[in-house]
Design an enzyme around this catalytic site. Structure first.
Site, short mmCIF file in Angstrom:
data_model
loop_
_atom_site.label_atom_id
_atom_site.label_comp_id
_atom_site.label_asym_id
_atom_site.label_seq_id
_atom_site.Cartn_x
_atom_site.Cartn_y
_atom_site.Cartn_z
N LYS A 61 23.30 -35.54 1.78
CA LYS A 61 24.19 -34.36 1.04
C LYS A 61 24.87 -35.50 -0.11
O LYS A 61 25.07 -34.98 -1.16
CB LYS A 61 25.03 -34.17 1.62
CG LYS A 61 24.74 -32.85 2.70
CD LYS A 61 23.97 -32.22 1.78
CE LYS A 61 25.34 -31.24 1.64
NZ LYS A 61 25.07 -29.68 0.42
N LYS A 64 26.28 -25.82 16.68
CA LYS A 64 27.65 -26.70 16.39
C LYS A 64 28.42 -26.23 16.81
O LYS A 64 28.27 -25.52 18.21
CB LYS A 64 28.16 -26.17 14.82
CG LYS A 64 26.74 -25.97 13.49
CD LYS A 64 26.43 -27.25 13.14
CE LYS A 64 25.20 -27.32 12.21
NZ LYS A 64 25.20 -26.46 11.10
N THR A 72 29.64 -31.38 1.42
CA THR A 72 30.09 -31.91 3.00
C THR A 72 31.22 -33.48 2.85
O THR A 72 31.00 -34.13 1.71
CB THR A 72 29.30 -32.07 3.57
OG1 THR A 72 30.39 -32.66 4.71
CG2 THR A 72 28.54 -33.63 3.50
N ASP A 73 32.56 -33.47 4.01
CA ASP A 73 33.56 -34.22 3.64
C ASP A 73 32.61 -35.83 3.79
O ASP A 73 32.63 -36.88 4.11
CB ASP A 73 34.58 -34.13 4.35
CG ASP A 73 34.58 -33.83 5.72
OD1 ASP A 73 33.25 -32.91 6.19
OD2 ASP A 73 35.26 -33.48 6.35
N GLU A 74 31.29 -35.41 5.21
CA GLU A 74 30.89 -36.52 5.58
C GLU A 74 29.64 -37.42 4.90
O GLU A 74 29.34 -38.65 5.18
CB GLU A 74 29.55 -35.36 6.38
CG GLU A 74 30.12 -35.29 7.70
CD GLU A 74 29.42 -34.17 8.78
OE1 GLU A 74 28.09 -34.68 9.07
OE2 GLU A 74 29.47 -33.37 8.74
N TYR A 78 21.30 -36.25 7.50
CA TYR A 78 21.99 -35.46 6.95
C TYR A 78 23.45 -35.62 5.32
O TYR A 78 22.92 -35.08 5.09
CB TYR A 78 23.20 -34.46 7.81
CG TYR A 78 23.85 -33.50 7.44
CD1 TYR A 78 23.84 -32.94 6.67
CD2 TYR A 78 24.97 -33.69 7.66
CE1 TYR A 78 24.16 -31.54 6.21
CE2 TYR A 78 26.29 -33.23 6.59
CZ TYR A 78 25.55 -31.70 6.39
OH TYR A 78 26.29 -30.60 5.33
N SER A 79 24.22 -36.61 6.10
CA SER A 79 25.13 -36.79 4.46
C SER A 79 24.51 -37.53 4.68
O SER A 79 24.31 -37.52 2.96
CB SER A 79 26.26 -37.88 5.64
OG SER A 79 25.77 -38.54 6.76
P1 NAD Z 1 23.24 -22.81 7.78
O1 NAD Z 1 22.42 -24.21 8.57
O2 NAD Z 1 24.27 -22.09 8.52
O3 NAD Z 1 22.60 -22.39 6.60
C1 NAD Z 1 21.48 -22.62 5.68
C2 NAD Z 1 20.59 -22.17 4.90
O4 NAD Z 1 20.20 -22.46 4.22
C3 NAD Z 1 20.07 -20.90 5.91
O5 NAD Z 1 21.09 -19.62 5.69
C4 NAD Z 1 18.99 -21.67 5.67
O6 NAD Z 1 17.65 -20.95 5.46
C5 NAD Z 1 19.20 -22.35 4.31
N1 NAD Z 1 17.57 -23.03 3.21
C6 NAD Z 1 17.40 -23.73 4.28
N2 NAD Z 1 16.56 -24.44 3.53
C7 NAD Z 1 15.95 -24.10 2.53
C8 NAD Z 1 15.29 -24.41 1.38
N3 NAD Z 1 14.26 -24.69 1.96
N4 NAD Z 1 15.52 -23.28 0.39
C9 NAD Z 1 15.78 -22.27 0.65
N5 NAD Z 1 16.72 -21.66 1.79
C10 NAD Z 1 16.90 -22.99 2.26
O7 NAD Z 1 24.15 -24.28 6.66
P2 NAD Z 1 25.68 -24.03 6.48
O8 NAD Z 1 26.72 -24.76 8.35
O9 NAD Z 1 26.24 -22.71 6.21
O10 NAD Z 1 26.15 -24.94 5.50
C11 NAD Z 1 25.90 -24.20 4.59
C12 NAD Z 1 25.99 -25.84 3.11
O11 NAD Z 1 27.00 -26.40 3.54
C13 NAD Z 1 25.71 -26.73 3.19
O12 NAD Z 1 25.34 -27.33 1.74
C14 NAD Z 1 26.25 -27.74 3.76
O13 NAD Z 1 25.50 -29.03 3.79
C15 NAD Z 1 28.03 -27.15 3.04
N6 NAD Z 1 28.95 -27.53 4.31
C16 NAD Z 1 28.90 -27.34 5.08
C17 NAD Z 1 29.97 -27.38 6.27
C18 NAD Z 1 30.21 -26.98 7.84
O14 NAD Z 1 31.05 -27.30 8.74
N7 NAD Z 1 28.88 -26.06 8.63
C19 NAD Z 1 31.25 -28.06 5.63
C20 NAD Z 1 30.47 -28.10 4.88
C21 NAD Z 1 29.48 -28.38 3.59
P1 TYD Z 2 28.91 -30.63 15.13
O1 TYD Z 2 28.97 -29.15 14.81
O2 TYD Z 2 27.72 -30.91 14.85
O3 TYD Z 2 29.47 -30.83 13.18
P2 TYD Z 2 29.20 -32.25 12.70
O4 TYD Z 2 28.39 -33.28 13.24
O5 TYD Z 2 28.92 -31.93 11.32
O6 TYD Z 2 31.32 -32.52 12.56
O7 TYD Z 2 29.96 -31.65 15.71
C1 TYD Z 2 31.48 -31.84 15.43
C2 TYD Z 2 31.72 -32.74 16.41
O8 TYD Z 2 31.42 -32.17 17.60
C3 TYD Z 2 30.95 -33.93 16.15
O9 TYD Z 2 31.97 -34.40 16.62
C4 TYD Z 2 30.12 -34.16 17.42
C5 TYD Z 2 30.99 -33.30 18.66
N1 TYD Z 2 30.10 -32.39 19.04
C6 TYD Z 2 29.94 -32.49 21.00
O10 TYD Z 2 30.45 -33.17 22.07
N2 TYD Z 2 29.33 -31.53 21.37
C7 TYD Z 2 27.57 -31.43 21.23
O11 TYD Z 2 27.48 -30.45 21.38
C8 TYD Z 2 27.54 -30.93 19.71
C9 TYD Z 2 26.42 -29.74 18.57
C10 TYD Z 2 28.69 -31.50 18.81
#
Ligand code: NAD
Ligand code: TYD
Length: 359
Positions: free
Chosen positions: A165, A200, A136-138, A161-162
Protein backbone atom coordinates in the site's frame (compact mmCIF):
# COMPACT_ATOMS: atom_id res chain seq x y z
CA UNK A 1 -24.07 13.98 -14.44
CA UNK A 2 -20.80 12.79 -13.00
CA UNK A 3 -19.41 9.32 -13.70
CA UNK A 4 -17.44 7.53 -10.99
CA UNK A 5 -15.19 4.58 -11.71
CA UNK A 6 -15.05 2.63 -8.45
CA UNK A 7 -12.47 -0.17 -8.33
CA UNK A 8 -12.97 -3.01 -5.85
CA UNK A 9 -16.60 -1.98 -5.36
CA UNK A 10 -17.71 -5.55 -4.59
CA UNK A 11 -15.57 -5.68 -1.45
CA UNK A 12 -16.32 -4.50 2.06
CA UNK A 13 -15.66 -0.75 1.94
CA UNK A 14 -16.25 -0.36 -1.81
CA UNK A 15 -19.76 -1.82 -1.62
CA UNK A 16 -20.62 0.34 1.39
CA UNK A 17 -19.30 3.36 -0.51
CA UNK A 18 -21.40 2.59 -3.62
CA UNK A 19 -24.55 2.17 -1.53
CA UNK A 20 -23.80 5.39 0.35
CA UNK A 21 -23.27 7.36 -2.87
CA UNK A 22 -26.37 6.06 -4.67
CA UNK A 23 -28.45 6.72 -1.58
CA UNK A 24 -27.11 10.27 -1.34
CA UNK A 25 -26.98 11.34 -4.99
CA UNK A 26 -29.70 9.04 -6.39
CA UNK A 27 -29.79 9.41 -10.20
CA UNK A 28 -27.49 12.47 -10.27
CA UNK A 29 -24.43 10.26 -10.62
CA UNK A 30 -23.38 7.17 -12.58
CA UNK A 31 -21.22 4.47 -10.99
CA UNK A 32 -19.11 1.91 -12.81
CA UNK A 33 -17.79 -0.82 -10.53
CA UNK A 34 -14.66 -2.58 -11.83
CA UNK A 35 -13.89 -5.63 -9.72
CA UNK A 36 -12.24 -8.96 -10.50
CA UNK A 37 -14.27 -10.74 -7.78
CA UNK A 38 -11.49 -12.34 -5.78
CA UNK A 39 -12.47 -14.32 -2.67
CA UNK A 40 -13.18 -10.91 -1.04
CA UNK A 41 -15.48 -9.61 -3.77
CA UNK A 42 -19.13 -10.53 -3.60
CA UNK A 43 -21.93 -9.25 -5.81
CA UNK A 44 -24.42 -10.14 -3.07
CA UNK A 45 -23.08 -7.04 -1.31
CA UNK A 46 -24.76 -4.92 -4.00
CA UNK A 47 -27.94 -6.91 -4.55
CA UNK A 48 -30.26 -3.98 -3.69
CA UNK A 49 -28.75 -1.62 -6.24
CA UNK A 50 -27.70 -3.90 -9.12
CA UNK A 51 -30.91 -3.19 -11.09
CA UNK A 52 -30.38 0.60 -11.14
CA UNK A 53 -29.89 2.14 -14.57
CA UNK A 54 -27.06 4.37 -13.34
CA UNK A 55 -25.00 1.47 -11.93
CA UNK A 56 -22.86 -0.88 -14.05
CA UNK A 57 -20.70 -3.79 -12.93
CA UNK A 58 -17.67 -4.81 -14.98
CA UNK A 59 -15.79 -7.95 -14.00
CA UNK A 60 -12.14 -7.22 -14.61
CA UNK A 61 -8.68 -7.09 -13.13
CA UNK A 62 -7.12 -3.68 -12.57
CA UNK A 63 -3.79 -5.17 -13.68
CA UNK A 64 -5.28 -5.89 -17.10
CA UNK A 65 -4.30 -2.88 -19.23
CA UNK A 66 -6.76 -3.72 -22.01
CA UNK A 67 -9.77 -3.86 -19.71
CA UNK A 68 -8.82 -0.70 -17.85
CA UNK A 69 -8.14 1.12 -21.12
CA UNK A 70 -11.50 -0.03 -22.51
CA UNK A 71 -13.29 1.40 -19.45
CA UNK A 72 -11.73 4.81 -20.07
CA UNK A 73 -12.33 4.57 -23.86
CA UNK A 74 -16.00 3.69 -23.44
CA UNK A 75 -16.93 6.07 -20.63
CA UNK A 76 -16.24 9.69 -19.76
CA UNK A 77 -14.86 9.06 -16.26
CA UNK A 78 -14.88 12.08 -13.91
CA UNK A 79 -13.78 10.44 -10.67
CA UNK A 80 -11.74 7.34 -9.96
CA UNK A 81 -12.22 5.96 -6.45
CA UNK A 82 -9.61 3.26 -6.11
CA UNK A 83 -10.40 0.63 -3.47
CA UNK A 84 -9.32 -2.56 -5.28
CA UNK A 85 -6.60 -4.26 -3.30
CA UNK A 86 -5.50 -7.37 -1.51
CA UNK A 87 -6.33 -6.20 1.99
CA UNK A 88 -5.57 -8.80 4.64
CA UNK A 89 -2.26 -8.68 6.55
CA UNK A 90 -2.23 -12.42 7.41
CA UNK A 91 -2.65 -13.36 3.75
CA UNK A 92 0.15 -10.96 2.82
CA UNK A 93 2.52 -12.75 5.19
CA UNK A 94 1.74 -15.96 3.36
CA UNK A 95 1.76 -14.67 -0.22
CA UNK A 96 3.38 -11.22 -0.61
CA UNK A 97 3.51 -11.37 -4.42
CA UNK A 98 -0.25 -11.26 -4.88
CA UNK A 99 -0.18 -8.00 -2.90
CA UNK A 100 2.57 -6.48 -5.01
CA UNK A 101 0.70 -7.43 -8.17
CA UNK A 102 -2.71 -5.96 -7.35
CA UNK A 103 -1.76 -3.16 -4.99
CA UNK A 104 1.31 -1.85 -6.82
CA UNK A 105 1.01 -2.95 -10.44
CA UNK A 106 -2.78 -2.51 -10.47
CA UNK A 107 -2.45 1.05 -9.18
CA UNK A 108 0.22 1.77 -11.81
CA UNK A 109 -2.09 0.55 -14.59
CA UNK A 110 -5.00 2.66 -13.34
CA UNK A 111 -2.86 5.78 -12.96
CA UNK A 112 -1.48 5.43 -16.48
CA UNK A 113 -4.96 4.99 -17.96
CA UNK A 114 -6.47 7.95 -16.06
CA UNK A 115 -3.46 10.10 -16.91
CA UNK A 116 -3.81 9.32 -20.61
CA UNK A 117 -7.58 9.85 -20.63
CA UNK A 118 -7.50 13.15 -18.74
CA UNK A 119 -4.40 14.95 -20.08
CA UNK A 120 -5.03 17.67 -22.65
CA UNK A 121 -2.97 17.78 -25.87
CA UNK A 122 -1.49 21.18 -24.98
CA UNK A 123 -0.63 20.17 -21.40
CA UNK A 124 -2.61 20.10 -18.16
CA UNK A 125 -5.71 18.06 -17.47
CA UNK A 126 -9.36 18.32 -18.39
CA UNK A 127 -11.08 20.33 -15.64
CA UNK A 128 -12.84 18.77 -12.71
CA UNK A 129 -11.27 15.30 -12.82
CA UNK A 130 -10.02 13.55 -9.73
CA UNK A 131 -8.36 10.27 -8.77
CA UNK A 132 -8.88 9.30 -5.13
CA UNK A 133 -6.54 6.60 -3.91
CA UNK A 134 -7.91 4.79 -0.86
CA UNK A 135 -5.10 3.83 1.47
CA UNK A 136 -4.47 2.85 5.05
CA UNK A 137 -2.89 4.14 8.26
CA UNK A 138 -0.74 0.99 8.24
CA UNK A 139 1.73 2.69 5.86
CA UNK A 140 2.97 4.74 8.84
CA UNK A 141 4.13 1.66 10.75
CA UNK A 142 3.60 1.16 14.46
CA UNK A 143 3.28 3.55 17.40
CA UNK A 144 4.33 3.09 21.02
CA UNK A 145 1.99 4.02 23.86
CA UNK A 146 2.03 7.72 22.91
CA UNK A 147 1.54 9.80 19.76
CA UNK A 148 -0.51 9.81 16.57
CA UNK A 149 -0.04 9.39 12.83
CA UNK A 150 -0.14 12.73 10.99
CA UNK A 151 -0.02 13.24 7.23
CA UNK A 152 3.61 14.33 7.76
CA UNK A 153 4.59 11.12 9.61
CA UNK A 154 7.24 9.28 7.55
CA UNK A 155 6.10 6.02 5.99
CA UNK A 156 7.49 2.94 7.74
CA UNK A 157 5.43 -0.09 6.69
CA UNK A 158 6.17 -3.48 8.23
CA UNK A 159 3.92 -6.10 6.63
CA UNK A 160 3.91 -7.03 2.94
CA UNK A 161 0.34 -5.60 2.87
CA UNK A 162 1.32 -2.20 4.26
CA UNK A 163 4.52 -2.14 2.17
CA UNK A 164 2.50 -2.71 -1.00
CA UNK A 165 0.00 0.00 0.00
CA UNK A 166 2.89 2.38 0.79
CA UNK A 167 4.37 1.66 -2.64
CA UNK A 168 1.02 2.40 -4.29
CA UNK A 169 0.72 5.68 -2.34
CA UNK A 170 4.23 6.60 -3.54
CA UNK A 171 3.20 5.97 -7.14
CA UNK A 172 0.25 8.33 -6.72
CA UNK A 173 2.53 10.91 -5.08
CA UNK A 174 4.98 10.54 -7.99
CA UNK A 175 2.17 11.31 -10.49
CA UNK A 176 1.23 14.36 -8.41
CA UNK A 177 4.83 15.60 -8.23
CA UNK A 178 5.78 14.78 -11.82
CA UNK A 179 2.64 15.64 -13.80
CA UNK A 180 0.51 17.62 -11.31
CA UNK A 181 -1.94 14.76 -11.72
CA UNK A 182 -5.29 15.63 -10.01
CA UNK A 183 -5.30 13.19 -7.11
CA UNK A 184 -5.92 12.82 -3.39
CA UNK A 185 -4.78 10.05 -1.08
CA UNK A 186 -6.78 9.07 2.00
CA UNK A 187 -5.19 7.02 4.80
CA UNK A 188 -7.86 5.49 6.99
CA UNK A 189 -7.75 3.49 10.20
CA UNK A 190 -9.41 0.07 10.72
CA UNK A 191 -12.99 -0.07 9.42
CA UNK A 192 -15.81 -2.24 10.74
CA UNK A 193 -19.46 -2.67 9.77
CA UNK A 194 -21.73 -4.70 7.46
CA UNK A 195 -20.31 -6.86 4.64
CA UNK A 196 -16.80 -7.28 6.05
CA UNK A 197 -15.25 -10.62 5.13
CA UNK A 198 -14.94 -12.80 8.26
CA UNK A 199 -11.18 -13.12 8.07
CA UNK A 200 -10.89 -9.69 9.74
CA UNK A 201 -11.06 -9.45 13.53
CA UNK A 202 -14.60 -8.16 14.19
CA UNK A 203 -16.63 -10.39 11.83
CA UNK A 204 -14.36 -13.34 12.65
CA UNK A 205 -15.15 -12.98 16.36
CA UNK A 206 -18.89 -12.77 15.65
CA UNK A 207 -18.77 -15.79 13.32
CA UNK A 208 -16.69 -17.98 15.63
CA UNK A 209 -18.70 -17.09 18.74
CA UNK A 210 -22.01 -17.88 16.99
CA UNK A 211 -20.61 -21.23 15.91
CA UNK A 212 -19.14 -22.09 19.31
CA UNK A 213 -15.61 -21.99 17.90
CA UNK A 214 -12.52 -20.74 19.66
CA UNK A 215 -11.82 -17.04 19.20
CA UNK A 216 -8.12 -16.61 18.37
CA UNK A 217 -6.45 -13.59 19.97
CA UNK A 218 -2.94 -13.00 18.70
CA UNK A 219 -0.13 -12.51 21.22
CA UNK A 220 -1.15 -10.76 24.44
CA UNK A 221 -4.28 -9.17 22.92
CA UNK A 222 -3.03 -5.71 23.82
CA UNK A 223 -2.36 -4.44 20.29
CA UNK A 224 -4.36 -1.29 19.66
CA UNK A 225 -6.36 -0.31 16.58
CA UNK A 226 -8.38 2.87 15.93
CA UNK A 227 -11.81 1.66 14.74
CA UNK A 228 -14.08 3.61 12.37
CA UNK A 229 -17.60 2.68 11.26
CA UNK A 230 -17.49 2.03 7.51
CA UNK A 231 -20.22 4.57 6.61
CA UNK A 232 -18.11 7.29 8.18
CA UNK A 233 -15.27 6.27 5.87
CA UNK A 234 -17.62 6.42 2.86
CA UNK A 235 -18.75 9.90 3.95
CA UNK A 236 -15.13 11.04 4.32
CA UNK A 237 -14.22 9.85 0.81
CA UNK A 238 -17.20 11.67 -0.68
CA UNK A 239 -16.22 14.85 1.17
CA UNK A 240 -12.58 14.64 0.07
CA UNK A 241 -13.77 14.13 -3.52
CA UNK A 242 -15.92 17.25 -3.19
CA UNK A 243 -13.86 19.54 -0.94
CA UNK A 244 -10.37 18.10 -0.59
CA UNK A 245 -7.56 20.24 -1.97
CA UNK A 246 -5.97 18.63 -5.02
CA UNK A 247 -2.66 16.81 -4.42
CA UNK A 248 -3.24 16.49 -0.66
CA UNK A 249 -3.31 13.44 1.58
CA UNK A 250 -5.94 13.19 4.33
CA UNK A 251 -5.86 10.94 7.38
CA UNK A 252 -9.21 9.51 8.46
CA UNK A 253 -9.76 7.96 11.89
CA UNK A 254 -12.35 7.53 14.59
CA UNK A 255 -10.29 8.61 17.62
CA UNK A 256 -11.49 5.35 18.95
CA UNK A 257 -8.59 3.28 20.17
CA UNK A 258 -9.28 -0.16 21.57
CA UNK A 259 -7.11 -3.14 22.45
CA UNK A 260 -8.01 -6.31 20.59
CA UNK A 261 -8.99 -8.11 23.78
CA UNK A 262 -11.38 -5.27 24.66
CA UNK A 263 -13.03 -5.62 21.22
CA UNK A 264 -13.36 -9.38 21.56
CA UNK A 265 -14.88 -9.24 25.04
CA UNK A 266 -17.31 -6.49 23.99
CA UNK A 267 -18.57 -8.54 21.04
CA UNK A 268 -19.03 -11.70 23.11
CA UNK A 269 -20.98 -9.73 25.73
CA UNK A 270 -23.20 -8.03 23.10
CA UNK A 271 -23.96 -11.37 21.45
CA UNK A 272 -24.96 -12.90 24.78
CA UNK A 273 -27.39 -10.05 25.33
CA UNK A 274 -28.76 -9.87 21.78
CA UNK A 275 -29.62 -13.54 21.25
CA UNK A 276 -33.12 -14.63 22.21
CA UNK A 277 -33.48 -16.71 25.36
CA UNK A 278 -34.59 -19.70 23.29
CA UNK A 279 -31.67 -19.48 20.87
CA UNK A 280 -29.62 -22.65 21.38
CA UNK A 281 -26.38 -20.84 20.58
CA UNK A 282 -26.73 -18.73 23.70
CA UNK A 283 -25.44 -21.67 25.75
CA UNK A 284 -22.08 -21.95 24.06
CA UNK A 285 -21.27 -18.23 23.76
CA UNK A 286 -19.02 -17.04 26.55
CA UNK A 287 -15.66 -15.47 27.16
CA UNK A 288 -14.33 -19.03 27.63
CA UNK A 289 -14.11 -19.24 23.82
CA UNK A 290 -11.31 -16.64 23.86
CA UNK A 291 -8.02 -18.38 23.11
CA UNK A 292 -4.65 -16.70 23.06
CA UNK A 293 -2.63 -17.97 20.08
CA UNK A 294 0.85 -17.36 18.71
CA UNK A 295 1.38 -13.74 17.71
CA UNK A 296 1.19 -12.52 14.12
CA UNK A 297 4.67 -12.14 12.62
CA UNK A 298 5.81 -8.50 12.70
CA UNK A 299 2.56 -7.53 14.49
CA UNK A 300 2.22 -3.71 14.63
CA UNK A 301 1.57 -2.68 18.23
CA UNK A 302 -0.56 0.42 17.96
CA UNK A 303 -2.24 2.52 15.26
CA UNK A 304 -3.79 5.91 16.07
CA UNK A 305 -4.80 8.52 13.53
CA UNK A 306 -4.85 12.29 13.93
CA UNK A 307 -7.79 13.43 11.77
CA UNK A 308 -7.25 17.14 12.44
CA UNK A 309 -6.55 18.00 8.79
CA UNK A 310 -9.67 16.44 7.26
CA UNK A 311 -11.77 17.97 10.04
CA UNK A 312 -10.33 21.46 9.58
CA UNK A 313 -10.12 21.55 5.78
CA UNK A 314 -12.96 19.34 4.65
CA UNK A 315 -15.36 19.60 7.59
CA UNK A 316 -15.61 15.83 8.12
CA UNK A 317 -16.37 14.23 11.45
CA UNK A 318 -17.52 10.69 12.26
CA UNK A 319 -21.24 10.26 13.03
CA UNK A 320 -21.28 6.81 14.59
CA UNK A 321 -19.71 6.23 18.00
CA UNK A 322 -18.23 2.81 18.70
CA UNK A 323 -20.95 1.69 21.13
CA UNK A 324 -23.59 2.30 18.49
CA UNK A 325 -21.52 1.05 15.54
CA UNK A 326 -20.53 -2.24 17.12
CA UNK A 327 -24.15 -2.97 18.14
CA UNK A 328 -25.35 -2.20 14.61
CA UNK A 329 -22.62 -4.44 13.22
CA UNK A 330 -23.40 -7.41 15.47
CA UNK A 331 -27.13 -6.97 14.69
CA UNK A 332 -26.36 -6.92 10.95
CA UNK A 333 -24.40 -10.18 11.13
CA UNK A 334 -27.21 -11.81 13.13
CA UNK A 335 -29.74 -10.68 10.52
CA UNK A 336 -27.57 -11.76 7.55
CA UNK A 337 -26.49 -15.27 8.41
CA UNK A 338 -27.21 -16.38 4.82
CA UNK A 339 -24.67 -13.87 3.55
CA UNK A 340 -22.07 -15.19 5.97
CA UNK A 341 -22.91 -18.78 5.08
CA UNK A 342 -22.50 -17.96 1.39
CA UNK A 343 -18.94 -16.86 1.85
CA UNK A 344 -17.86 -19.26 4.56
CA UNK A 345 -19.03 -22.37 2.74
CA UNK A 346 -16.36 -22.27 0.00
CA UNK A 347 -12.65 -22.36 0.72
CA UNK A 348 -13.06 -20.30 3.90
CA UNK A 349 -12.61 -23.36 6.12
CA UNK A 350 -9.47 -24.33 4.23
CA UNK A 351 -8.19 -20.79 4.64
CA UNK A 352 -8.78 -20.86 8.42
CA UNK A 353 -7.03 -24.21 8.76
CA UNK A 354 -4.04 -22.95 6.79
CA UNK A 355 -3.88 -19.75 8.80
CA UNK A 356 -3.88 -21.58 12.11
CA UNK A 357 -1.15 -23.94 10.88
CA UNK A 358 0.85 -20.95 9.69
CA UNK A 359 1.04 -19.23 13.07
P1 NAD B 1 -11.73 -6.11 0.57
O1 NAD B 1 -10.64 -7.13 0.59
O2 NAD B 1 -12.99 -6.36 1.32
O3 NAD B 1 -12.18 -5.82 -0.94
C1 NAD B 1 -11.26 -5.69 -1.98
C2 NAD B 1 -12.04 -5.72 -3.29
O4 NAD B 1 -11.09 -5.52 -4.37
C3 NAD B 1 -12.74 -7.04 -3.56
O5 NAD B 1 -14.03 -6.80 -4.07
C4 NAD B 1 -11.87 -7.72 -4.60
O6 NAD B 1 -12.59 -8.59 -5.47
C5 NAD B 1 -11.32 -6.51 -5.37
N1 NAD B 1 -10.05 -6.80 -6.03
C6 NAD B 1 -8.95 -7.39 -5.48
N2 NAD B 1 -7.98 -7.50 -6.41
C7 NAD B 1 -8.47 -6.96 -7.55
C8 NAD B 1 -7.93 -6.76 -8.85
N3 NAD B 1 -6.68 -7.16 -9.17
N4 NAD B 1 -8.71 -6.16 -9.79
C9 NAD B 1 -9.97 -5.75 -9.48
N5 NAD B 1 -10.53 -5.92 -8.27
C10 NAD B 1 -9.78 -6.52 -7.32
O7 NAD B 1 -11.04 -4.76 1.03
P2 NAD B 1 -11.63 -3.56 1.89
O8 NAD B 1 -11.46 -3.87 3.32
O9 NAD B 1 -12.95 -3.19 1.34
O10 NAD B 1 -10.57 -2.42 1.53
C11 NAD B 1 -10.75 -1.58 0.39
C12 NAD B 1 -9.59 -0.62 0.31
O11 NAD B 1 -9.53 0.17 1.50
C13 NAD B 1 -8.22 -1.26 0.17
O12 NAD B 1 -7.46 -0.51 -0.73
C14 NAD B 1 -7.64 -1.20 1.57
O13 NAD B 1 -6.22 -1.14 1.52
C15 NAD B 1 -8.24 0.09 2.07
N6 NAD B 1 -8.42 0.19 3.53
C16 NAD B 1 -9.06 -0.80 4.21
C17 NAD B 1 -9.26 -0.67 5.58
C18 NAD B 1 -10.01 -1.72 6.37
O14 NAD B 1 -10.08 -1.62 7.60
N7 NAD B 1 -10.62 -2.71 5.74
C19 NAD B 1 -8.78 0.46 6.26
C20 NAD B 1 -8.12 1.46 5.50
C21 NAD B 1 -7.95 1.30 4.15
P1 TYD C 1 -7.35 -7.30 11.26
O1 TYD C 1 -8.83 -7.24 11.34
O2 TYD C 1 -6.72 -8.40 10.46
O3 TYD C 1 -6.86 -5.88 10.75
P2 TYD C 1 -5.35 -5.25 10.67
O4 TYD C 1 -4.37 -6.34 10.81
O5 TYD C 1 -5.35 -4.66 9.29
O6 TYD C 1 -5.29 -4.23 11.76
O7 TYD C 1 -6.76 -7.40 12.74
C1 TYD C 1 -7.05 -6.43 13.71
C2 TYD C 1 -6.26 -6.77 14.95
O8 TYD C 1 -6.74 -8.00 15.51
C3 TYD C 1 -4.78 -7.01 14.69
O9 TYD C 1 -4.02 -6.48 15.77
C4 TYD C 1 -4.64 -8.51 14.64
C5 TYD C 1 -5.71 -8.98 15.60
N1 TYD C 1 -6.36 -10.28 15.27
C6 TYD C 1 -6.48 -11.26 16.27
O10 TYD C 1 -6.01 -11.08 17.43
N2 TYD C 1 -7.10 -12.43 15.95
C7 TYD C 1 -7.59 -12.67 14.70
O11 TYD C 1 -8.14 -13.79 14.44
C8 TYD C 1 -7.48 -11.65 13.69
C9 TYD C 1 -8.00 -11.88 12.30
C10 TYD C 1 -6.85 -10.47 14.04
Amino acid sequence: MRTYLVTGGAGFIGSNFIRFMLEKYKFDITIINLDSLTYAGNLQNLKEIEHLGNYTFIKGDICDKKIVQAVFDNHEIDRVVHFAAESHVDRSIKDPEAFVKTNVLGTAVLLAAANKAWCKPGGGYTENKKFLHVSTDEVYGSLGAEGYFYESTPYSPHSPYSASKAASDMLVKSYIDTYKFPANITNCSNNYGPYQFPEKLIPLVIHNALNGKKIPVYGDGLNVRDWLYVEDHAKAIDMVLENGRLFESYNIGGHNEKTNIEIVKTIVDILCKMLDKEDKRKKHISRDLITYVEDRKGHDRRYAIASDKIKAEVGWHPDTCFDEGIRKTVRWYLDHEEWVEGITSGDYQKYCEEMYVLR
